[in-house]
Design a protein around this motif. Structure first.
Motif, PDB file in Angstrom:
ATOM      1  N   GLU A 146      32.964  -0.497  74.586  1.00 39.85           N
ATOM      2  CA  GLU A 146      34.003  -1.443  74.181  1.00 39.85           C
ATOM      3  C   GLU A 146      35.385  -0.874  74.432  1.00 39.85           C
ATOM      4  O   GLU A 146      35.620   0.307  74.158  1.00 39.85           O
ATOM      5  N   TYR A 147      36.289  -1.702  74.937  1.00 38.23           N
ATOM      6  CA  TYR A 147      37.698  -1.321  75.036  1.00 38.23           C
ATOM      7  C   TYR A 147      38.507  -2.399  74.323  1.00 38.23           C
ATOM      8  O   TYR A 147      38.475  -3.561  74.735  1.00 38.23           O
ATOM      9  N   VAL A 148      39.192  -2.004  73.255  1.00 39.59           N
ATOM     10  CA  VAL A 148      39.952  -2.979  72.479  1.00 39.59           C
ATOM     11  C   VAL A 148      41.419  -2.919  72.898  1.00 39.59           C
ATOM     12  O   VAL A 148      42.020  -1.845  72.919  1.00 39.59           O
ATOM     13  N   VAL A 149      41.972  -4.082  73.246  1.00 39.63           N
ATOM     14  CA  VAL A 149      43.363  -4.116  73.714  1.00 39.63           C
ATOM     15  C   VAL A 149      44.328  -4.033  72.518  1.00 39.63           C
ATOM     16  O   VAL A 149      43.982  -4.403  71.405  1.00 39.63           O
ATOM     17  N   GLU A 150      45.541  -3.552  72.793  1.00 37.57           N
ATOM     18  CA  GLU A 150      46.531  -3.375  71.717  1.00 37.57           C
ATOM     19  C   GLU A 150      47.274  -4.662  71.408  1.00 37.57           C
ATOM     20  O   GLU A 150      47.591  -5.428  72.315  1.00 37.57           O
ATOM     21  N   GLU A 151      47.598  -4.862  70.118  1.00 34.83           N
ATOM     22  CA  GLU A 151      48.260  -6.110  69.718  1.00 34.83           C
ATOM     23  C   GLU A 151      49.263  -5.914  68.583  1.00 34.83           C
ATOM     24  O   GLU A 151      49.122  -4.998  67.794  1.00 34.83           O
ATOM     25  N   LYS A 152      50.238  -6.830  68.543  1.00 35.65           N
ATOM     26  CA  LYS A 152      51.289  -6.755  67.517  1.00 35.65           C
ATOM     27  C   LYS A 152      51.283  -8.008  66.628  1.00 35.65           C
ATOM     28  O   LYS A 152      50.501  -8.935  66.851  1.00 35.65           O
ATOM     29  N   ILE A 153      52.211  -8.024  65.674  1.00 39.31           N
ATOM     30  CA  ILE A 153      52.396  -9.202  64.809  1.00 39.31           C
ATOM     31  C   ILE A 153      53.881  -9.563  64.874  1.00 39.31           C
ATOM     32  O   ILE A 153      54.730  -8.685  64.737  1.00 39.31           O
ATOM     33  N   PHE A 154      54.177 -10.840  65.113  1.00 36.64           N
ATOM     34  CA  PHE A 154      55.574 -11.233  65.272  1.00 36.64           C
ATOM     35  C   PHE A 154      56.024 -12.179  64.155  1.00 36.64           C
ATOM     36  O   PHE A 154      55.348 -13.174  63.866  1.00 36.64           O
ATOM     37  N   THR A 155      57.157 -11.854  63.571  1.00 39.88           N
ATOM     38  CA  THR A 155      57.800 -12.752  62.610  1.00 39.88           C
ATOM     39  C   THR A 155      59.271 -12.860  63.000  1.00 39.88           C
ATOM     40  O   THR A 155      59.720 -12.177  63.926  1.00 39.88           O
ATOM     41  N   PHE A 156      59.987 -13.691  62.249  1.00 35.44           N
ATOM     42  CA  PHE A 156      61.414 -13.870  62.460  1.00 35.44           C
ATOM     43  C   PHE A 156      62.131 -12.516  62.507  1.00 35.44           C
ATOM     44  O   PHE A 156      63.098 -12.339  63.237  1.00 35.44           O
ATOM     45  N   ARG A 157      61.632 -11.563  61.717  1.00 38.18           N
ATOM     46  CA  ARG A 157      62.327 -10.267  61.590  1.00 38.18           C
ATOM     47  C   ARG A 157      62.281  -9.400  62.845  1.00 38.18           C
ATOM     48  O   ARG A 157      63.210  -8.662  63.115  1.00 38.18           O
ATOM     49  N   ASN A 158      61.170  -9.461  63.583  1.00 38.78           N
ATOM     50  CA  ASN A 158      61.084  -8.532  64.733  1.00 38.78           C
ATOM     51  C   ASN A 158      61.037  -9.223  66.094  1.00 38.78           C
ATOM     52  O   ASN A 158      61.047  -8.568  67.124  1.00 38.78           O
ATOM     53  N   VAL A 159      60.951 -10.584  66.093  1.00 35.89           N
ATOM     54  CA  VAL A 159      60.623 -11.259  67.351  1.00 35.89           C
ATOM     55  C   VAL A 159      61.696 -11.101  68.438  1.00 35.89           C
ATOM     56  O   VAL A 159      61.361 -10.981  69.621  1.00 35.89           O
ATOM     57  N   SER A 160      62.962 -11.055  68.042  1.00 40.88           N
ATOM     58  CA  SER A 160      64.046 -11.047  69.039  1.00 40.88           C
ATOM     59  C   SER A 160      63.931  -9.880  70.005  1.00 40.88           C
ATOM     60  O   SER A 160      64.191 -10.022  71.197  1.00 40.88           O
ATOM     61  N   GLN A 161      63.531  -8.739  69.504  1.00 42.29           N
ATOM     62  CA  GLN A 161      63.470  -7.567  70.381  1.00 42.29           C
ATOM     63  C   GLN A 161      62.355  -7.635  71.432  1.00 42.29           C
ATOM     64  O   GLN A 161      62.354  -6.851  72.370  1.00 42.29           O
ATOM     65  N   TYR A 162      61.406  -8.558  71.257  1.00 39.55           N
ATOM     66  CA  TYR A 162      60.293  -8.659  72.220  1.00 39.55           C
ATOM     67  C   TYR A 162      60.396  -9.868  73.143  1.00 39.55           C
ATOM     68  O   TYR A 162      59.706  -9.946  74.154  1.00 39.55           O
ATOM     69  N   LEU A 163      61.222 -10.822  72.754  1.00 39.74           N
ATOM     70  CA  LEU A 163      61.240 -12.108  73.445  1.00 39.74           C
ATOM     71  C   LEU A 163      61.595 -11.989  74.937  1.00 39.74           C
ATOM     72  O   LEU A 163      60.940 -12.600  75.788  1.00 39.74           O
ATOM     73  N   ASP A 164      62.597 -11.190  75.238  1.00 40.61           N
ATOM     74  CA  ASP A 164      63.061 -11.084  76.616  1.00 40.61           C
ATOM     75  C   ASP A 164      61.988 -10.563  77.555  1.00 40.61           C
ATOM     76  O   ASP A 164      61.856 -11.029  78.695  1.00 40.61           O
ATOM     77  N   GLU A 165      61.221  -9.611  77.093  1.00 36.29           N
ATOM     78  CA  GLU A 165      60.249  -8.986  77.978  1.00 36.29           C
ATOM     79  C   GLU A 165      58.955  -9.792  78.129  1.00 36.29           C
ATOM     80  O   GLU A 165      58.098  -9.453  78.944  1.00 36.29           O
ATOM     81  N   ARG A 166      58.825 -10.874  77.342  1.00 34.72           N
ATOM     82  CA  ARG A 166      57.594 -11.675  77.416  1.00 34.72           C
ATOM     83  C   ARG A 166      57.558 -12.460  78.717  1.00 34.72           C
ATOM     84  O   ARG A 166      58.476 -13.210  79.017  1.00 34.72           O
ATOM     85  N   THR A 167      56.506 -12.299  79.501  1.00 34.60           N
ATOM     86  CA  THR A 167      56.472 -12.957  80.809  1.00 34.60           C
ATOM     87  C   THR A 167      55.612 -14.220  80.814  1.00 34.60           C
ATOM     88  O   THR A 167      55.603 -14.960  81.781  1.00 34.60           O
ATOM     89  N   TYR A 168      54.835 -14.442  79.765  1.00 32.71           N
ATOM     90  CA  TYR A 168      53.945 -15.622  79.771  1.00 32.71           C
ATOM     91  C   TYR A 168      54.157 -16.489  78.552  1.00 32.71           C
ATOM     92  O   TYR A 168      54.764 -16.063  77.596  1.00 32.71           O
TER      93      TYR A 168
END
Ligand code: GYE
Length: 345
Positions: free
Chosen positions: A323-345
């Motif tokens: 098994e290989y488990v992929v890495e994942e995060k949790i997004f809320t209003f507090r942290n979402v802005s820092q990830y939004l730009d890099e999201r490609t899909y």
């Protein structure tokens, strides 16, 4: 001729026979519309040294699924030594079984597939095993014997469901509502899919600890926006006092929000109904930023690189994990802005 070339020559001969018999001119079952989707072309002599991978994808029900397909196509390119045969099963298990059988008769080197539901794969997996073709499961799991596949790459969906419930625990505490009655409805994905079952089980296992969390209903919206909207409309008609919607993917969430707004209610931070979603595609993260979705539990569709790495290891004769488990995060209003730009899909 080495083993692979001998195998390939036999495969090509069988294929040629098939083409002669069926009068079908296209090599390797790449239909024109799929060729367009994949940028795939026909098999030629110069492809001789490439590793042939047959990939049976479930369909294109969600933005997540398209991102998953793109990830596979980016990872398994000719430049990197692969000839990818892509098949879209359009949400039908029978189409997936057909595709896998066609991969077996074409004697591909590897079969990769994302099983629509967990059950019903034993026979076709036995056939792949008998043909000596390693099978790599992507994204979803099967309930077949583990000896029938080589490895699985995907998300821990039980943990995703638990994370959704843990977020709700914290949110209710913050709002000082931990002792209130909380009415919850669950929009489930495709019934019997490991992502549906995992997310449901994970959420319910924690919800069961709270006598004041009431799961009013669980219905499938099949991971699509249209069905998500329809089921949400039914929920709203039936239950006048819904506090929380747990929607097992973003596409259904878009439909659910539409239904809620059309019924004259609001969602998200400070809204009438709390929205918990899964996947975290860009469009949904924008709604997290806008405060309309409270939390988005990421499910990582970028599995192509993991799968390419597994194939590379198998080609080198190295042992691989089950098994290989992929890495994942949790997004809320507090942290979402820092990830939004890099999201490609
Ligand atoms: O969450 C959903 C998709 O199996 C994890 O399938 C996958 C799910 C994903 O259609 O959007």
């Amino acid at each position: 001729m080495n083993g692979r070339n001998r195998k390939r020559a036999a495969g090509l001969a069988a294929l040629l026979l098939l083409i002669l018999l069926t009068g079908c001119g296209a090599f390797y079952d790449v239909r024109p519309e799929e060729a367009e989707e994949t940028g795939e072309d026909a098999w030629t002599e110069e492809n001789g040294g490439l590793v042939i991978v047959g990939f049976s994808q479930i369909g294109s029900e969600s933005i997540w699924r398209t991102a998953n397909t793109n990830s596979m196509q980016r990872a398994l390119t000719k430049e990197r030594g692969y000839f990818l045969i892509f098949n879209n099963a359009r949400q039908k298990q029978e189409n997936q079984i057909k595709a896998i059988r066609s991969f077996i008769s074409q004697r591909v080197d590897y079969i990769v597939f994302s099983p629509i539901t967990e059950s019903g794969w034993d026979t076709v997996l036995e056939e792949a095993k008998e043909a000596g073709i390693p099978v790599i499961l992507a994204d979803r799991k099967v309930d077949a014997d583990a000896s029938l596949y080589t490895t699985w790459v995907g998300p821990d969906t039980v943990k995703e469901g638990e994370n959704a419930a843990r977020w709700l625990e914290g949110n209710l505490k913050e709002k000082n509502r931990q002792n209130d009655d909380i009415n919850i409805v669950i929009l489930q994905g495709t019934l019997g899919a490991s992502s549906e079952m995992g997310r449901t089980a994970g959420f319910v296992s924690i919800a069961a600890r709270y006598h004041n969390w009431h799961i009013l209903d669980c219905q499938t919206g099949d991971f699509t926006t249209a069905k998500g909207k329809e089921v949400m409309q039914q929920f709203l008609r039936k239950y006048p006092d819904i506090d929380v919607v747990v929607s097992q993917n973003d596409d259904m969430t878009f439909g659910a929000i539409e239904a809620i707004e059309e019924a004259g209610m609001t969602t998200g931070i400070g809204g009438d109904i709390t929205i918990i979603s899964f996947d975290a595609v860009k469009e949904a993260l924008e709604l997290v930023q806008a405060g309309k979705i409270n939390v988005d539990i990421e499910c990582n569709p970028e599995q192509g690189e993991y799968i390419e790495k597994v194939i590379r290891m198998l080609e080198a004769g190295e042992p691989v994990e089950k098994e290989y488990v992929v890495e994942e995060k949790i997004f809320t209003f507090r942290n979402v802005s820092q990830y939004l730009d890099e999201r490609t899909y």
